[in-house]
Design a protein around this motif. Structure first.
Motif, PDB file in Angstrom:
ATOM      1  N   THR A  80       0.838  -1.193   0.000  1.00 43.31           N
ATOM      2  CA  THR A  80       0.000   0.000   0.000  1.00 43.31           C
ATOM      3  C   THR A  80       0.874   1.243   0.000  1.00 43.31           C
ATOM      4  OG1 THR A  80      -0.148   0.077   2.409  1.00 43.31           O
ATOM      5  CG2 THR A  80      -1.864  -1.155   1.246  1.00 43.31           C
ATOM      6  N   VAL A  81       0.301   2.325  -0.528  1.00 41.33           N
ATOM      7  CA  VAL A  81       0.973   3.611  -0.554  1.00 41.33           C
ATOM      8  C   VAL A  81       0.024   4.656   0.009  1.00 41.33           C
ATOM      9  CG1 VAL A  81       2.487   3.041  -2.481  1.00 41.33           C
ATOM     10  CG2 VAL A  81       0.260   4.039  -2.936  1.00 41.33           C
ATOM     11  N   ALA A 134      -1.997   8.255   0.186  1.00 41.82           N
ATOM     12  CA  ALA A 134      -2.633   9.215  -0.703  1.00 41.82           C
ATOM     13  C   ALA A 134      -3.444  10.181   0.155  1.00 41.82           C
ATOM     14  CB  ALA A 134      -3.523   8.496  -1.708  1.00 41.82           C
ATOM     15  N   GLU A 168      -4.730   5.101   2.500  1.00 47.43           N
ATOM     16  CA  GLU A 168      -3.769   4.248   1.819  1.00 47.43           C
ATOM     17  C   GLU A 168      -4.515   3.520   0.712  1.00 47.43           C
ATOM     18  OE1 GLU A 168      -1.244   1.767   4.354  1.00 47.43           O
ATOM     19  OE2 GLU A 168      -2.016   2.918   6.048  1.00 47.43           O
ATOM     20  N   PRO A 193      -1.847   0.374  -5.418  1.00 45.63           N
ATOM     21  CA  PRO A 193      -1.877   0.867  -6.799  1.00 45.63           C
ATOM     22  C   PRO A 193      -2.430  -0.144  -7.807  1.00 45.63           C
ATOM     23  CG  PRO A 193       0.187   1.461  -5.764  1.00 45.63           C
ATOM     24  CD  PRO A 193      -0.526   0.541  -4.811  1.00 45.63           C
ATOM     25  N   GLN A 253      -4.972  12.858  -4.481  1.00 46.99           N
ATOM     26  CA  GLN A 253      -3.559  13.187  -4.687  1.00 46.99           C
ATOM     27  C   GLN A 253      -2.693  12.030  -4.231  1.00 46.99           C
ATOM     28  OE1 GLN A 253      -2.289  16.770  -2.750  1.00 46.99           O
ATOM     29  NE2 GLN A 253      -0.166  16.463  -3.307  1.00 46.99           N
ATOM     30  N   TRP A 254      -1.845  11.579  -5.130  1.00 45.48           N
ATOM     31  CA  TRP A 254      -0.890  10.516  -4.829  1.00 45.48           C
ATOM     32  C   TRP A 254       0.481  11.042  -5.196  1.00 45.48           C
ATOM     33  CZ3 TRP A 254      -0.054   5.661  -8.304  1.00 45.48           C
ATOM     34  CH2 TRP A 254       0.903   4.830  -7.724  1.00 45.48           C
ATOM     35  N   GLY A 255       1.298  11.271  -4.199  1.00 45.23           N
ATOM     36  CA  GLY A 255       2.621  11.825  -4.437  1.00 45.23           C
ATOM     37  C   GLY A 255       2.537  13.276  -4.856  1.00 45.23           C
ATOM     38  N   GLU A 282      -2.604  14.163  -9.521  1.00 44.96           N
ATOM     39  CA  GLU A 282      -3.814  14.723  -8.928  1.00 44.96           C
ATOM     40  C   GLU A 282      -4.954  14.526  -9.905  1.00 44.96           C
ATOM     41  OE1 GLU A 282      -3.779  18.727  -7.570  1.00 44.96           O
ATOM     42  OE2 GLU A 282      -2.274  18.355  -6.035  1.00 44.96           O
TER      43      GLU A 282
END
Length: 124
Positions: free
Chosen positions: A2-3, A5, A19, A22, A108-110, A114
């Motif tokens: 997971t990442v 966001a 989280e 992706p 927004q991810w990173g 967006e």
């Protein structure tokens, strides 16, 4: 894997950390084409472009009861889910103006990705 966001309600100025995996991301868009009928034609008529549908982003979000450091999360899971449900409703400002509109939400991810739109569906 997971990442992290962020979901941002740009109408209210509120944010919601989450989280996601992706591999669950699905981005889609459709186009409408229409083929007019042709009587006694040797060849099939060429389709005519009518328009496009909205772009749709689908993904599975995860909300954690604990932060990365092991302390309680800033937003409890139940509150995060409640906020998501609230974001599917028209804003009070748009209702007062007689034109009910959903709030504008930015995913927004990173620093570079967006996507702005509105929440259409939430499954818990």
């Amino acid at each position: 894997m997971t990442v992290f966001a962020l979901l941002r309600n740009t109408d209210e100025g509120t944010t919601l950390a989450c989280e996601f995996n992706p591999s669950t991301v699905k981005l889609s868009k459709s186009a409408t084409w229409q083929t007019p009928p042709a009587k006694n034609a040797k060849d099939h008529p060429k389709p005519q472009f009518v328009g496009t549908g909205p772009q749709t982003l689908s993904l599975n979000l995860l909300f954690n009861a604990y932060s990365r450091t092991g302390s309680s999360a800033a937003t409890p899971v139940a509150d995060a889910v409640s906020k998501l449900f609230d974001w599917t409703c028209p804003t009070q400002k748009s209702q007062d103006a007689g034109n009910p509109l959903p709030p504008t939400i930015t995913f927004q991810w990173g620093a570079k990705l967006e996507i702005t739109g509105f929440l259409k569906e939430i499954d818990v």
